[in-house]
Design an enzyme around this catalytic site. Structure first.
Site, PDB file in Angstrom:
ATOM      1  CB  THR A  25     -18.573   5.815   6.044  1.00 56.50           C
ATOM      2  OG1 THR A  25     -18.682   4.774   7.023  1.00 56.50           O
ATOM      3  CG2 THR A  25     -18.472   7.140   6.749  1.00 56.50           C
ATOM      4  NE  ARG A  29     -14.387   3.645   0.396  1.00 56.27           N
ATOM      5  CZ  ARG A  29     -13.886   4.658   1.103  1.00 56.27           C
ATOM      6  NH1 ARG A  29     -12.975   4.429   2.020  1.00 56.27           N
ATOM      7  NH2 ARG A  29     -14.316   5.883   0.913  1.00 56.27           N
ATOM      8  CB  SER A 120     -11.108   7.084   0.267  1.00 56.59           C
ATOM      9  OG  SER A 120     -10.585   8.102   1.056  1.00 56.59           O
ATOM     10  CG  HIS A 121      -8.831   5.727   3.807  1.00 54.68           C
ATOM     11  ND1 HIS A 121     -10.031   6.340   3.535  1.00 54.68           N
ATOM     12  CD2 HIS A 121      -9.099   4.746   4.677  1.00 54.68           C
ATOM     13  CE1 HIS A 121     -10.984   5.755   4.232  1.00 54.68           C
ATOM     14  NE2 HIS A 121     -10.452   4.781   4.933  1.00 54.68           N
ATOM     15  CE  LYS A 133     -15.156   9.512  -2.849  1.00 60.78           C
ATOM     16  NZ  LYS A 133     -14.447  10.278  -1.811  1.00 60.78           N
ATOM     17  CG  ASP A 284      -7.438  10.497   1.254  1.00 64.63           C
ATOM     18  OD1 ASP A 284      -7.373  11.577   0.643  1.00 64.63           O
ATOM     19  OD2 ASP A 284      -8.515   9.904   1.469  1.00 64.63           O
ATOM     20  CG  ASP A 286     -10.579  10.341  -1.989  1.00 65.71           C
ATOM     21  OD1 ASP A 286      -9.822  10.186  -1.013  1.00 65.71           O
ATOM     22  OD2 ASP A 286     -11.805  10.570  -1.854  1.00 65.71           O
ATOM     23  CG  ASP A 288     -11.398  12.814   0.815  1.00 61.94           C
ATOM     24  OD1 ASP A 288     -10.407  12.088   1.058  1.00 61.94           O
ATOM     25  OD2 ASP A 288     -12.569  12.368   0.747  1.00 61.94           O
ATOM     26  NE  ARG A 289      -9.627   9.527   5.130  1.00 63.36           N
ATOM     27  CZ  ARG A 289      -9.797   8.559   6.016  1.00 63.36           C
ATOM     28  NH1 ARG A 289      -8.793   8.196   6.787  1.00 63.36           N
ATOM     29  NH2 ARG A 289     -10.955   7.950   6.119  1.00 63.36           N
ATOM     30  CB  THR A 351     -18.619   8.921  11.374  1.00 63.70           C
ATOM     31  OG1 THR A 351     -18.122   9.053  12.701  1.00 63.70           O
ATOM     32  CG2 THR A 351     -17.475   8.589  10.441  1.00 63.70           C
ATOM     33  CE  LYS A 383     -12.367  12.781   4.321  1.00 61.31           C
ATOM     34  NZ  LYS A 383     -13.617  12.026   4.153  1.00 61.31           N
TER      35      LYS A 383
HETATM   36  C1  VG1 Z   1     -13.881   6.652   7.714  1.00 61.13           C
HETATM   37  C2  VG1 Z   1     -13.703   7.804   8.687  1.00 61.13           C
HETATM   38  C3  VG1 Z   1     -14.730   8.873   8.408  1.00 61.13           C
HETATM   39  C4  VG1 Z   1     -14.620   9.335   6.946  1.00 61.13           C
HETATM   40  C5  VG1 Z   1     -14.756   8.137   6.026  1.00 61.13           C
HETATM   41  C6  VG1 Z   1     -14.538   8.490   4.570  1.00 61.13           C
HETATM   42  O1  VG1 Z   1     -15.148   6.068   7.893  1.00 61.13           O
HETATM   43  O2  VG1 Z   1     -13.786   7.359  10.018  1.00 61.13           O
HETATM   44  O3  VG1 Z   1     -14.540   9.954   9.299  1.00 61.13           O
HETATM   45  O4  VG1 Z   1     -15.622  10.270   6.650  1.00 61.13           O
HETATM   46  O5  VG1 Z   1     -13.782   7.145   6.376  1.00 61.13           O
HETATM   47  O6  VG1 Z   1     -13.264   9.001   4.373  1.00 61.13           O
HETATM   48  P1  VG1 Z   1     -15.367   4.709   8.749  1.00 61.13           P
HETATM   49  O7  VG1 Z   1     -16.830   4.389   8.610  1.00 61.13           O
HETATM   50  O8  VG1 Z   1     -14.443   3.698   8.174  1.00 61.13           O
HETATM   51  O9  VG1 Z   1     -14.971   5.057  10.149  1.00 61.13           O
HETATM   52  V1  VG1 Z   1     -12.564   8.917   2.854  1.00 61.13           V
HETATM   53  O10 VG1 Z   1     -11.505   9.814   2.809  1.00 61.13           O
HETATM   54  O11 VG1 Z   1     -11.507   9.825   2.621  1.00 61.13           O
HETATM   55  O12 VG1 Z   1     -13.609   8.282   1.810  1.00 61.13           O
HETATM   56 CO    CO Z   2     -10.473  10.108   0.992  1.00 59.05          CO
END
Ligand code: VG1
Ligand code: CO
Length: 550
Positions: A25, A29, A120-121, A133, A284, A286, A288-289, A351, A383
């Site tokens: 997504t 990772r 990320s998270h 990324k 989070d 990185d 973005d959340r 998504t 984001k």
């Molecule tokens: C999750 C979230 C999605 C978001 C993605 C990347 O993906 O559901 O909405 O865009 O993380 O976020 P998945 O495929 O695990 O549902 V991140 O913040 O801050 O890289």
């Molecule tokens: Co993130």
């Protein structure tokens, strides 16, 4: 300017290509351990540098969220960028660069793209996760056409090019030369702070934060610490200590840098169980959340997008109104109701932030968001966690009311979308795919069937046709749309690294005349039971309850 001595170009051969470098997504990772495999990082970076247009002679932005592996990866990628003829590399002191700040730098410097090192998270550290990324020239996550091409390139990769050179000092700003590539080490925070100042009324926010308004921000020992300290405490004058856990750590202090009620529990407890604070927020790994909390009030991210849409003109950057809004498919339709009332176009995308890029570039939307604590606008192409926090502060400052009052007023006007996401994390992969495949196979026979006292009006696997470039993306989540407008969606995560994660999204709408103050888990109880019966979630996962409930 210093020139690195002994800069020699080398080609390193790979004994065999890696076959598991398909981005999910949001980037590639994997566990940190996996990324420590010799040549693993280099393989993905080589493929990316070959595929992203304009790398030779172009400008590249590079940085990360400070997790274990960040600094070493920056040095490796810098030497590879030099070997690929990048003209100028922009990186940051300490290698600290949030995802939204990276997006801004790419756009500001007209770079050909950026490489952001983050999972990320996901947790960090030697036992945690790492990620890469790739962003394009618009500052946003590379579209699928690019990530697919990168993956294809890794499958046949014979080797990679790298410059042998001394490490670039990252401890303070400066200009360096790596072979024929110029390296600029800048402070990654100040440009971002300046951008925020253009969008929000900093005088008004300063008045709020210097008054008796009590705000707690939790950076979870991740990348937003320096940004939040700079903006909230230095630029806006919030009391010292407003930013908690503000020093980025390689392992995020052993925590899970995911701003939700489970993983940001200290902040959640502070706001939901105590009365000492008016406002709480977290971001989070990185940056973005965002999670938004008021005193004894949690703001669901889907509702947050709707509130920002309804109140956008209160912020100077959006005073002229919005072109349109977009949300990802599993995000609740709360924003749709506001868009309809305001006469705005509203889009539903798969998504992942990459699907908003074309709509933003084409000027068809101004705001967009995801239920997964992601909100953003056309100011960048990612984001943006701190942006969302500032936007909420702006609304609270102008309206002079509490978060709970903003929410109650919103629901009285537009009705309420009761919403929850149940995550079943790290399920055994076969069990997850078996469950998912079974429901997918059942879809055609479900239309017209009874479900939680309603009838199933539509049962499908979400597909999206991009309204700008016509590209089609299939297989984006199993949807059961019920005849009263409620729905249940099932998806398998594309960011997890252990087994599989099943996400169950639940939503039910109550009009302004209905009961607006229920507990979402109670309001959605019949849908929760019905989907467990249908999908056999407990039986097939062996899990009595979800790992995370939002
Ligand atoms: C999750 C979230 C999605 C978001 C993605 C990347 O993906 O559901 O909405 O865009 O993380 O976020 P998945 O495929 O695990 O549902 V991140 O913040 O801050 O890289
Ligand atoms: Co993130």
């Amino acid at each position: 300017m210093t020139t690195s001595p002994a800069a020699a170009l080398t080609t390193v051969a790979l004994a065999q290509p890696f076959t598991d470098q398909k981005p999910g997504t949001s980037g590639l990772r994997k566990s940190s351990r996996q990324f420590q495999t010799p040549h693993y990082l280099e393989s993905f970076v080589e493929a990316s540098l070959r595929v992203v247009p304009g790398v030779e002679g172009g400008i590249l932005v590079l940085g990360g969220d400070g997790r274990f592996g960040n600094l070493a990866a920056i040095q490796t990628i810098a030497r590879m960028a030099a070997a690929h003829g990048v003209a100028r590399l922009i990186t940051t002191t300490g290698g600290i660069l949030s995802t939204p700040a990276a997006s801004h730098l790419i756009r500001r410097h007209q770079a050909v793209g950026g490489i952001i090192l983050s999972a990320s998270h996901n947790p960090g550290g030697p036992e945690g996760d790492f990620g890469v990324k790739i962003n394009g020239a618009n500052g946003g996550p590379a579209p699928e056409s690019i990530t697919d091409a990168i993956y294809q390139a890794t499958l046949t990769l014979e080797g990679y090019r790298i410059l042998e050179a001394d490490p670039v000092p990252l401890d303070q700003p400066g200009s360096f030369q790596l072979g024929s590539m110029a390296v600029e080490v800048i402070d990654g925070v100040s440009d971002y702070g300046a951008l925020m100042q253009q969008l929000f009324d900093f005088d008004r926010l300063a008045a709020l934060l210097k008054g008796d308004f009590r705000f707690a921000f939790d950076a979870l020992h991740a990348v937003t610490g320096p940004y939040a300290t700079q903006i909230f405490e230095r630029q806006l004058g919030a009391p010292a200590g407003t930013v908690r856990n503000g020093v980025p750590l390689e392992d995020f202090g052993g925590g899970h840098p995911d701003p939700n009620l489970t993983y940001a529990h200290d902040l959640a407890a502070l706001l939901l169980e105590g009365d000492a604070h008016d406002f709480g927020a977290a971001c989070d790994g990185d940056g973005d959340r965002n999670m938004i909390l008021g005193r004894r009030c949690f703001v669901n991210p889907s509702d947050s997008l709707a509130v920002l849409t309804a109140n956008a003109t209160l912020a100077p950057g959006y005073a002229d109104g919005l072109a349109g809004v977009a949300r990802s498919m599993p995000t609740s339709a709360a924003a749709d109701v506001v868009a309809k009332a305001l006469g705005l176009p509203c889009f539903e995308t798969p998504t992942g932030w990459k699907f908003f890029g074309n709509l933003l570039d084409a000027g068809r939307i101004t705001l967009c968001g995801e239920e997964s604590f992601g909100t953003g606008s056309n100011h960048i192409r990612e984001k943006d966690g701190l942006w969302a926090v500032l936007f909420w502060l702006q609304i609270l400052a102008v309206r002079g009311c509490s978060v709970a009052e903003v929410m109650a007023d919103h629901w009285r006007r537009y009705g309420r979308h009761y919403y929850s996401r149940h995550d079943y994390e790290a399920i055994e992969s076969d069990a997850a795919h078996g469950l998912y495949g079974r429901v997918k196979g059942m879809l055609p026979s479900l239309v017209g069937e009874r479900f939680a006292g309603r009838a199933i009006a539509t049962a499908d696997d979400f597909a999206y046709t991009d309204p700008v470039d016509g590209s089609v993306t299939q297989g984006q989540g199993l949807r059961l749309l019920l005849d009263d407008g409620s729905r249940v969606v099932l998806r398998l995560s594309g960011t997890g690294t252990q087994g599989a994660t099943l996400r169950v999204y639940l939503e039910s709408y109550v009009p302004p005349s209905g009961a607006l103050a229920e507990d979402p888990q109670v309001a959605l109880a019949d849908l929760i039971t019905a989907i467990d019966d249908l999908a056999q979630i407990k039986a097939r996962t062996g899990m009595e309850r979800p790992t995370v409930i939002t």
